[in-house]
Design an enzyme around this catalytic site. Structure first.
Site, short mmCIF file in Angstrom:
data_model
loop_
_atom_site.label_atom_id
_atom_site.label_comp_id
_atom_site.label_asym_id
_atom_site.label_seq_id
_atom_site.Cartn_x
_atom_site.Cartn_y
_atom_site.Cartn_z
N LYS A 53 0.85 -1.18 0.00
CA LYS A 53 0.00 0.00 0.00
C LYS A 53 0.89 1.24 0.00
O LYS A 53 1.91 1.27 0.70
CB LYS A 53 -0.89 -0.04 1.25
CG LYS A 53 -1.90 1.07 1.37
CD LYS A 53 -2.73 0.87 2.63
CE LYS A 53 -3.86 1.86 2.79
NZ LYS A 53 -4.67 1.58 4.01
N SER B 257 -9.37 1.56 3.25
CA SER B 257 -8.62 2.35 2.30
C SER B 257 -7.60 1.53 1.51
O SER B 257 -7.02 2.03 0.55
CB SER B 257 -7.89 3.48 3.05
OG SER B 257 -6.94 2.94 3.98
N SER C 295 -9.59 -0.66 7.34
CA SER C 295 -9.03 -0.53 6.00
C SER C 295 -8.35 -1.76 5.43
O SER C 295 -8.00 -1.79 4.25
CB SER C 295 -8.05 0.64 5.95
OG SER C 295 -8.75 1.86 6.07
#
Length: 440
Positions: free
Chosen positions: A72, A150, A174
């Site tokens: 990420k 996210s 997330s």
């Protein structure tokens, strides 16, 4: 795609090699819009070639030597810009060093393919990003559907079989939410289990790290590598294993798949109490009536940004959410902090050694287009999506999302196993046993 463990077994047997696996990953990544913000192809090829040589010599650095993974874009990877999904960071200086967690998996021989997309500043559970695009959920065959956030790109990278493992972060859900929406295993660790140095923050108290994978055994292997262990894990009998099932108001498909999974566990001897979990319910009520601790911490972190010209470059939806905390009273923050400490203590007594089972998200992945078009719908859907994972974050409960089935349109649903803070090893072992039963 099989999981990382199976891929590594193919390396060991000579059926495949890390270079071949990487080139397939890079090819798929190049054809997957908005999943990656950047690729680290040159570095990855060096790592894969070195790994292939080690496998030929019979000297792998670890069981996952040569396995490709994605990060990420909050994790510092040397030579790459850490954008945090924000336009104002496009021209930031590249990271000089790998984040410690990146370095650990690199030294285990894993191959870093690139940096995945996310909600801007990791501040949404839906995964929309107006700057870098929104990766489409690969299960949305009727129309484009959200990936969840996210850790949106990390989830789609694994669900679309680009890589078998991607690392994410989880502040309010997330990792767990996109895992549920994409039919993956997602492990939110207790916040202090792994070093967060070199990882772009959102809320210091609540931020945690973890992998999104295709199996619990892969999540366990990553946990072992990050702690310098080399172990073989096998599923244990569920006979006598205690669970508390705390039902919630959810879509019929989510509920039906959860109850079917529970019946499978009972058939294997698991002891499941179907009752309200008072601490979980109290935490839901606390958040509903007194707000979100993460809102205070996110505003404090980004106050200087909000007061600068760069604020104009923010996603207006993210900017409004950050600004909403500017006028909140300090007394509210103190109340949340004290209630959190008290509820964490009560949780241990409430569960008394049992694992908590809840739905991960109350619904399947919504359609993308209406959320892009309607600010009010975005806000209400974001809150509904985060609702069932926020209590675990506030209490710092390690959590593992497991796929529980599909709805009539083939969209995944998830169930969430959680435990009191710090009980990660016990939770992961239980998740391995549960997964084995659900996959029968």
């Amino acid at each position: 795609m099989s999981d990382a463990t199976s891929m590594a077994e193919d390396f060991a047997s000579g059926r495949s090699d890390p270079v071949q696996a990487l080139e397939q990953a890079l090819e798929k990544a190049s054809q997957a819009p908005a999943v990656f913000i950047s690729l680290t192809a040159e570095r990855a090829r060096r790592e894969a070639e070195a790994s292939a040589a080690r496998w030929r010599a019979g000297q792998p650095l670890s069981m996952f030597d040569g396995v490709p993974l994605a990060w990420k874009d909050l994790f510092d990877v040397a030579g790459s810009i850490t954008t945090a999904g924000a336009a104002y960071r496009r021209n930031a200086s590249a990271a000089l060093l790998d984040a410690p967690i990146v370095g650990l998996l690199c030294r285990a021989g894993m191959v870093s393919v690139g940096k995945t997309n996310l909600s801007e500043l990791a501040y949404s559970g839906l995964g929309l990003n107006p700057h870098f695009g929104t990766p489409h959920n690969p299960h949305g065959t009727d129309q484009p559907r959200i990936p969840g956030g996210s850790s949106s790109g990390s989830a789609v990278a694994v669900a679309a079989a680009i890589v078998p493992i991607a690392m994410g972060t989880d502040t309010a859900g997330s990792i767990r939410i996109p895992s549920a929406f994409n039919g993956l295993v997602g492990y939110r660790s207790s916040s202090r289990r792994y070093s967060r140095d070199g990882v772009f923050p959102l809320a210091h108290t609540l931020d945690s790290l973890g992998p999104l994978t295709r199996s619990v055994r892969d999540a366990l292997a990553i946990d072992d590598l990050l702690h310098g262990r080399s172990q073989t894990h096998s599923a244990r009998s569920l006979k006598g294993q205690r669970f508390v099932l705390a039902q919630q108001d959810v879509e019929p498909a989510v509920r039906n798949n959860l109850l079917r999974a529970v019946e499978q566990l009972k058939a294997q001897g698991a002891l499941i109490e179907e009752r309200e979990c008072p601490t979980f319910q109290a935490t839901l009520d606390l958040i509903k009536h007194h707000g979100w601790l993460g809102a205070f911490e996110a505003f404090a972190l980004h106050e200087a940004l909000l007061d600068s010209p760069d604020a104009e470059q923010l996603d207006p939806r993210v900017r409004r959410r950050l600004e909403a905390a500017r006028s909140l009273p300090a007394s509210q923050l103190i109340h949340l902090t004290e209630a959190r400490r008290r509820l964490q203590h009560h949780l241990v007594e409430d569960l008394d050694g049992a694992i908590l089972i809840t739905p991960t998200v109350a619904h399947v992945a919504p359609a993308l287009a209406p959320l892009e078009a309607d600010d009010d719908l975005f806000v209400s859907t974001n809150l509904a999506t985060l609702r069932l994972t926020m209590p675990g974050s506030l209490l710092d409960m390690p959590g593992v999302n497991l796929p529980s089935g599909r709805d009539a349109q083939g969209l995944p649903t998830g169930l969430l196993l959680s435990a009191p803070t710090g009980e990660d090893a016990r939770l992961l072992r239980a998740a391995l046993s549960v997964e084995t039963v659900l996959n029968v």
